[in-house]
Design an enzyme around this catalytic site. Structure first.
Site, PDB file in Angstrom:
ATOM      1  N   SER A 298       0.837  -1.201   0.000  1.00 52.02           N
ATOM      2  CA  SER A 298       0.000   0.000   0.000  1.00 52.02           C
ATOM      3  C   SER A 298       0.874   1.255   0.000  1.00 52.02           C
ATOM      4  O   SER A 298       1.681   1.426  -0.905  1.00 52.02           O
ATOM      5  CB  SER A 298      -0.969  -0.036   1.180  1.00 52.02           C
ATOM      6  OG  SER A 298      -1.984   0.920   1.058  1.00 52.02           O
TER       7      SER A 298
ATOM      8  N   ASP B 256      -8.298  -4.808  -6.438  1.00 59.57           N
ATOM      9  CA  ASP B 256      -7.979  -3.697  -5.538  1.00 59.57           C
ATOM     10  C   ASP B 256      -8.751  -2.453  -5.983  1.00 59.57           C
ATOM     11  O   ASP B 256      -8.693  -2.049  -7.142  1.00 59.57           O
ATOM     12  CB  ASP B 256      -6.472  -3.423  -5.567  1.00 59.57           C
ATOM     13  CG  ASP B 256      -6.001  -2.510  -4.448  1.00 59.57           C
ATOM     14  OD1 ASP B 256      -6.820  -1.738  -3.901  1.00 59.57           O
ATOM     15  OD2 ASP B 256      -4.803  -2.559  -4.130  1.00 59.57           O
TER      16      ASP B 256
ATOM     17  N   HIS C 267      -7.745  -5.011  -1.867  1.00 63.07           N
ATOM     18  CA  HIS C 267      -6.499  -4.400  -1.399  1.00 63.07           C
ATOM     19  C   HIS C 267      -5.799  -5.279  -0.367  1.00 63.07           C
ATOM     20  O   HIS C 267      -4.572  -5.339  -0.323  1.00 63.07           O
ATOM     21  CB  HIS C 267      -6.812  -3.030  -0.793  1.00 63.07           C
ATOM     22  CG  HIS C 267      -5.591  -2.239  -0.441  1.00 63.07           C
ATOM     23  ND1 HIS C 267      -4.676  -1.825  -1.396  1.00 63.07           N
ATOM     24  CD2 HIS C 267      -5.118  -1.789   0.747  1.00 63.07           C
ATOM     25  CE1 HIS C 267      -3.701  -1.140  -0.811  1.00 63.07           C
ATOM     26  NE2 HIS C 267      -3.941  -1.123   0.492  1.00 63.07           N
TER      27      HIS C 267
END
Length: 359
Positions: free
Chosen positions: A135, A299, A330
């Site tokens: 991330s 995602d 995600h």
């Protein structure tokens, strides 16, 4: 950023690196800022830097790390480092005047990487074996590749991107404005006895639908995690501060810390430094480290197509595009389930095997 730590996490040895005189990209000059970090493994082993993600902690890990994983302390010296704004390293919630609370200056990805570079030099690391992140940690890995292209052999970017897309920017406006709507926020100048708790809860709820895919929700995967229904899942995970598999705890987070990280995320672009000055294609071509780019096909933050484009902009032989085919959205990149974790481990091991063949 307060967190509910386990007894094991409380017992972990955490170090503090004083940055001394440190200038930010925005022009602010600091003297008492610091990074919190944690190291595991033998300092003589090849070093892997593992920056935190949004709301992550150095006492845990999002990218799979451990003796059972490809990134193992049995072979590598692993450095977990907290981002500015994350509540561990210098952040609005723990910084003195003149940068306390709502006065905290804007932080760029370049600031994060410049500070981490100073830490690596302090630790005596002449070159990193890899920078690996999930991330916003992946965003920092990309930034490392552009900013210090000769300083690492590999970068691993899992469910992240080299720049914030317009859709990603718009998504973040939802949680951000839910927080700002709390009357107690007062432009970031709230008091300890009147915290904007409705705002942080609103931030978490506005965020809650984005972490996993629509298919994950339709297949009721939250039941597999032990929650009795969707409302129980929302109450315990998002309202209750359990956060996601990456360890995020939004509801008990400091509001200014959340906004600091959000601003860093929304302004993320590896080309926002000299000599690129916004030329994204030129910045991506500057990457010399072998890059493993692993977005997830579902995602909702960092779309899989963005990762494919980023690899296409790198010089031939630099980037490997290896998407995680998963309904876990995600969170597929954060050790959320055994299948996706195995996929990550196999991809990382294959990448690292290249270096072993050359040795």
């Amino acid at each position: 950023m307060p967190r509910k730590l386990t007894a094991e996490q409380e017992a972990m040895k955490v170090e503090k690196f004083e940055l001394g005189d440190f200038n930010l990209e925005c022009g602010a000059q600091t003297q008492d800022w610091f990074l919190l970090y944690r190291c595991i493994g033998d300092p003589k082993s090849p070093a892997i830097l593992k920056p935190t993600c949004f709301g992550g902690t150095i006492r845990g890990s999002d990218v799979p790390v451990g003796v059972e994983h490809a990134i193992t302390p049995e072979k590598y010296y692993i450095i977990f480092v907290g981002m500015f704004g994350g509540g561990e390293s210098s952040s609005p919630s723990n910084t003195n005047v003149p940068f306390n609370g709502g006065n905290f200056p804007p932080i760029s990805l370049a600031d994060q990487v410049n500070a981490q570079k100073k830490l690596c030099e302090f630790l005596g690391i002449k070159k990193l074996f890899a920078v690996a992140g999930f991330s916003m940690g992946a965003c920092q890995a990309f930034q490392w590749g552009v900013q210090y292209p000769d300083y690492m052999d590999f970068i691993i970017a899992v469910c992240g991107s080299a720049r914030c897309s317009p859709h990603n920017y718009v998504f973040l406006e939802g949680p951000k404005n839910a927080l700002l709507a709390d009357a107690k926020f007062k432009g970031g100048h709230y008091s300890a006895d009147a915290l904007p708790q409705l705002g942080t809860k609103g931030f978490a709820r506005a965020y809650s639908g984005w972490g996993f895919s629509a298919t994950w929700h339709r297949e009721l995967k939250f039941l597999d995690l032990g929650y009795k229904d969707i409302d129980d899942y929302l109450a315990q995970v998002w309202d209750g501060g359990l956060g996601t598999t990456a360890g995020t705890d939004y509801t008990s987070s400091d509001a200014n810390d959340l906004l600091c990280l959000t601003r860093t995320w929304q302004t993320a672009n590896v080309a926002n430094i000299a000599p690129y000055d916004g030329d994204f294609e030129a910045a991506m071509k500057a990457i010399k480290a072998r890059a493993l780019v692993m977005p997830c096909t579902t995602d909702q933050y960092f779309e899989v197509e963005a990762g494919e484009i980023e690899v296409s902009l790198m010089n031939p032989g630099i980037g490997t595009f290896k998407p995680i085919v998963s309904i876990w959205g995600h969170q597929a990149g954060a050790g959320s389930n055994p299948t996706d974790t195995k996929f990550f481990n196999n991809a990382a091991a294959e990448l690292f095997a290249e270096a072993e063949k050359k040795a």
